[in-house]
Structure formats: C-alpha cells, structure tokens
Motif scaffolding. Structure first.
Motif, PDB file in Angstrom:
ATOM      1  N   THR A 173       0.836  -1.202   0.000  1.00 34.69           N
ATOM      2  CA  THR A 173       0.000   0.000   0.000  1.00 34.69           C
ATOM      3  C   THR A 173       0.867   1.247   0.000  1.00 34.69           C
ATOM      4  OG1 THR A 173      -1.743  -1.178   1.187  1.00 34.69           O
ATOM      5  CG2 THR A 173      -1.834   1.224   1.217  1.00 34.69           C
ATOM      6  N   VAL A 174       1.882   1.278   0.852  1.00 35.92           N
ATOM      7  CA  VAL A 174       2.780   2.432   0.929  1.00 35.92           C
ATOM      8  C   VAL A 174       3.538   2.614  -0.387  1.00 35.92           C
ATOM      9  CG1 VAL A 174       4.828   3.362   2.085  1.00 35.92           C
ATOM     10  CG2 VAL A 174       2.974   2.380   3.433  1.00 35.92           C
ATOM     11  N   ASP A 175       3.970   1.528  -0.998  1.00 41.85           N
ATOM     12  CA  ASP A 175       4.668   1.623  -2.284  1.00 41.85           C
ATOM     13  C   ASP A 175       3.782   2.263  -3.350  1.00 41.85           C
ATOM     14  OD1 ASP A 175       6.921   0.463  -1.193  1.00 41.85           O
ATOM     15  OD2 ASP A 175       6.551  -1.536  -2.057  1.00 41.85           O
ATOM     16  N   GLU A 176       2.506   1.897  -3.387  1.00 46.20           N
ATOM     17  CA  GLU A 176       1.583   2.495  -4.358  1.00 46.20           C
ATOM     18  C   GLU A 176       1.354   3.974  -4.064  1.00 46.20           C
ATOM     19  OE1 GLU A 176       0.293   1.215  -7.221  1.00 46.20           O
ATOM     20  OE2 GLU A 176       1.679  -0.420  -6.792  1.00 46.20           O
ATOM     21  N   LEU A 177       1.239   4.323  -2.780  1.00 41.05           N
ATOM     22  CA  LEU A 177       1.035   5.723  -2.415  1.00 41.05           C
ATOM     23  C   LEU A 177       2.245   6.580  -2.758  1.00 41.05           C
ATOM     24  CD1 LEU A 177      -0.844   5.329   0.962  1.00 41.05           C
ATOM     25  CD2 LEU A 177      -1.764   6.218  -1.171  1.00 41.05           C
ATOM     26  N   GLU A 178       3.438   6.019  -2.645  1.00 46.16           N
ATOM     27  CA  GLU A 178       4.650   6.766  -3.000  1.00 46.16           C
ATOM     28  C   GLU A 178       4.628   7.188  -4.464  1.00 46.16           C
ATOM     29  OE1 GLU A 178       8.164   5.352   0.019  1.00 46.16           O
ATOM     30  OE2 GLU A 178       7.848   4.177  -1.793  1.00 46.16           O
ATOM     31  N   LYS A 179       4.003   6.364  -5.311  1.00 48.75           N
ATOM     32  CA  LYS A 179       3.897   6.712  -6.725  1.00 48.75           C
ATOM     33  C   LYS A 179       3.017   7.938  -6.929  1.00 48.75           C
ATOM     34  CE  LYS A 179       4.397   1.918  -8.186  1.00 48.75           C
ATOM     35  NZ  LYS A 179       3.698   0.764  -8.760  1.00 48.75           N
ATOM     36  N   LEU A 180       2.056   8.150  -6.033  1.00 45.68           N
ATOM     37  CA  LEU A 180       1.144   9.289  -6.143  1.00 45.68           C
ATOM     38  C   LEU A 180       1.720  10.573  -5.569  1.00 45.68           C
ATOM     39  CD1 LEU A 180      -2.151   7.532  -5.018  1.00 45.68           C
ATOM     40  CD2 LEU A 180      -1.474   8.116  -7.355  1.00 45.68           C
TER      41      LEU A 180
ATOM     42  N   VAL B 211      -3.031  22.057  -7.208  1.00 43.85           N
ATOM     43  CA  VAL B 211      -4.109  21.358  -6.516  1.00 43.85           C
ATOM     44  C   VAL B 211      -3.623  20.895  -5.150  1.00 43.85           C
ATOM     45  CG1 VAL B 211      -5.184  20.557  -8.659  1.00 43.85           C
ATOM     46  CG2 VAL B 211      -3.565  19.077  -7.477  1.00 43.85           C
ATOM     47  N   SER B 212      -4.570  20.617  -4.295  1.00 46.82           N
ATOM     48  CA  SER B 212      -4.274  20.059  -2.978  1.00 46.82           C
ATOM     49  C   SER B 212      -4.926  18.689  -2.918  1.00 46.82           C
ATOM     50  CB  SER B 212      -4.858  20.964  -1.896  1.00 46.82           C
ATOM     51  OG  SER B 212      -4.768  20.347  -0.635  1.00 46.82           O
ATOM     52  N   TYR B 213      -4.199  17.724  -2.433  1.00 50.79           N
ATOM     53  CA  TYR B 213      -4.825  16.424  -2.277  1.00 50.79           C
ATOM     54  C   TYR B 213      -4.396  15.790  -0.969  1.00 50.79           C
ATOM     55  CZ  TYR B 213      -0.555  14.129  -4.079  1.00 50.79           C
ATOM     56  OH  TYR B 213       0.724  13.684  -4.269  1.00 50.79           O
ATOM     57  N   GLY B 214      -5.261  14.952  -0.476  1.00 47.12           N
ATOM     58  CA  GLY B 214      -4.993  14.250   0.781  1.00 47.12           C
ATOM     59  C   GLY B 214      -5.462  12.813   0.677  1.00 47.12           C
ATOM     60  N   PHE B 215      -4.965  12.015   1.565  1.00 47.82           N
ATOM     61  CA  PHE B 215      -5.323  10.607   1.526  1.00 47.82           C
ATOM     62  C   PHE B 215      -5.182  10.019   2.924  1.00 47.82           C
ATOM     63  CE2 PHE B 215      -0.813  10.830   1.085  1.00 47.82           C
ATOM     64  CZ  PHE B 215      -0.339   9.783   1.865  1.00 47.82           C
ATOM     65  N   GLY B 216      -5.726   8.870   3.084  1.00 49.26           N
ATOM     66  CA  GLY B 216      -5.574   8.109   4.312  1.00 49.26           C
ATOM     67  C   GLY B 216      -5.606   6.632   3.977  1.00 49.26           C
ATOM     68  N   PHE B 217      -4.958   5.848   4.794  1.00 47.89           N
ATOM     69  CA  PHE B 217      -4.994   4.414   4.558  1.00 47.89           C
ATOM     70  C   PHE B 217      -4.818   3.678   5.880  1.00 47.89           C
ATOM     71  CE2 PHE B 217      -0.523   5.406   4.401  1.00 47.89           C
ATOM     72  CZ  PHE B 217       0.101   4.324   5.006  1.00 47.89           C
ATOM     73  N   GLY B 218      -5.169   2.441   5.843  1.00 53.15           N
ATOM     74  CA  GLY B 218      -5.003   1.598   7.024  1.00 53.15           C
ATOM     75  C   GLY B 218      -4.878   0.147   6.610  1.00 53.15           C
ATOM     76  N   ALA B 219      -4.315  -0.642   7.486  1.00 56.24           N
ATOM     77  CA  ALA B 219      -4.179  -2.076   7.231  1.00 56.24           C
ATOM     78  C   ALA B 219      -4.272  -2.793   8.566  1.00 56.24           C
ATOM     79  CB  ALA B 219      -2.844  -2.376   6.546  1.00 56.24           C
ATOM     80  N   GLY B 220      -4.707  -4.027   8.511  1.00 52.85           N
ATOM     81  CA  GLY B 220      -4.811  -4.794   9.746  1.00 52.85           C
ATOM     82  C   GLY B 220      -4.924  -6.267   9.455  1.00 52.85           C
ATOM     83  N   GLY B 221      -4.782  -7.027  10.479  1.00 53.92           N
ATOM     84  CA  GLY B 221      -4.887  -8.478  10.328  1.00 53.92           C
ATOM     85  C   GLY B 221      -5.283  -9.104  11.643  1.00 53.92           C
ATOM     86  N   GLY B 222      -5.641 -10.344  11.593  1.00 58.61           N
ATOM     87  CA  GLY B 222      -6.035 -11.028  12.808  1.00 58.61           C
ATOM     88  C   GLY B 222      -5.910 -12.532  12.661  1.00 58.61           C
ATOM     89  N   THR B 223      -5.899 -13.192  13.779  1.00 54.37           N
ATOM     90  CA  THR B 223      -5.884 -14.654  13.807  1.00 54.37           C
ATOM     91  C   THR B 223      -6.843 -15.099  14.901  1.00 54.37           C
ATOM     92  OG1 THR B 223      -4.065 -14.697  15.385  1.00 54.37           O
ATOM     93  CG2 THR B 223      -3.476 -14.783  13.056  1.00 54.37           C
ATOM     94  N   GLY B 224      -7.075 -16.345  14.960  1.00 50.42           N
ATOM     95  CA  GLY B 224      -7.959 -16.866  15.995  1.00 50.42           C
ATOM     96  C   GLY B 224      -9.209 -17.434  15.366  1.00 50.42           C
ATOM     97  N   GLY B 225     -10.055 -17.980  16.188  1.00 47.91           N
ATOM     98  CA  GLY B 225     -11.267 -18.576  15.674  1.00 47.91           C
ATOM     99  C   GLY B 225     -12.362 -18.542  16.716  1.00 47.91           C
ATOM    100  N   VAL B 226     -13.504 -19.039  16.344  1.00 42.67           N
ATOM    101  CA  VAL B 226     -14.661 -19.082  17.220  1.00 42.67           C
ATOM    102  C   VAL B 226     -14.964 -20.537  17.557  1.00 42.67           C
ATOM    103  CG1 VAL B 226     -17.105 -18.502  17.406  1.00 42.67           C
ATOM    104  CG2 VAL B 226     -15.570 -17.007  16.136  1.00 42.67           C
TER     105      VAL B 226
END
Length: 116
Positions: free
Chosen positions: A11-18, A40-55
């Motif tokens: 994700t960060v690699d793609e944003l660096e291109k912008l 022009v002015s532009y802004g962005f936001g991003f996030g990432a996450g992960g998880g493990t476990g089960g029910v």
C-alpha cells in the motif's frame, strides 16, 4: 503478521507513486505569452490490519487494507511579462477544469485579450 507487513508495504509503495510534484503542479499551459501552472491540494488516508484466531474451536485468519483520498483545485502560478504570481481559486469549484478555466479566463481578461 508477515502478511500484514507485506500488505502495508504494498500500500505504501503504491502511495509513493502518487506523492510527487507532478500531481500537485499540473502541466503548464502556454497561451498568448503567459504560462499557467495549475496547483491542486490532495490528501489521503490508509489503514491495514490483520487477525488470527477462531470461534469455538474453529481456526481463523484475516487481513485487509483500505485507502481513500480527495483532490481540490487551489489556484495557479501565472508567469507572464509582469513576472510570476500565484492566483488563488475563490469559491466552490466542482471540477479542476472549472477552476483552471476560470483562472485562465481571468489572466486573459487582465491582459486585454478575449476569452477563448
């Protein structure tokens, strides 16, 4: 956890291109001895996450990433016989084309030339 790191890095690699001056300063437009460079002015936001476990004894795994952003016209750099100056965009503009057209018309009017 390694999958989340890979996802975030991608994700960060793609944003660096912008993130470069070309995306903030548009292509110069030359007309009747004046050069207009849109800003022009532009802004962005991003996030990432992960998880493990089960029910209840089930295994689980998950990860994800998301991004969003926006862009708005700010003004233009105008270079002509009088020098260089920045003209801001005033009011609500729906598109970059409207903002640029308005700024170019203003410059041409100031130079005493008819609008295109």
């Amino acid at each position: 956890m390694d999958d989340v790191v890979k996802l975030l890095k991608g994700t960060v690699d793609e944003l660096e291109k912008l993130l470069n001056a070309k995306n903030v300063l548009g292509d110069p437009i030359d007309r009747d001895g004046a050069t207009v460079i849109p800003i022009v002015s532009y802004g962005f936001g991003f996030g990432a996450g992960g998880g493990t476990g089960g029910v209840a004894g089930q295994t689980g795994n998950g990860m994800g990433t998301a991004a969003g952003g926006g862009i708005r016209p700010v003004g233009a750099i105008i270079i002509d016989a009088g020098g260089a100056r920045v003209e801001p965009v005033r009011g609500d503009m729906a598109t970059m084309a409207e903002a640029l057209g308005s700024t170019v018309a203003k410059v041409m009017k100031a130079k005493g030339k008819p609008e295109a």
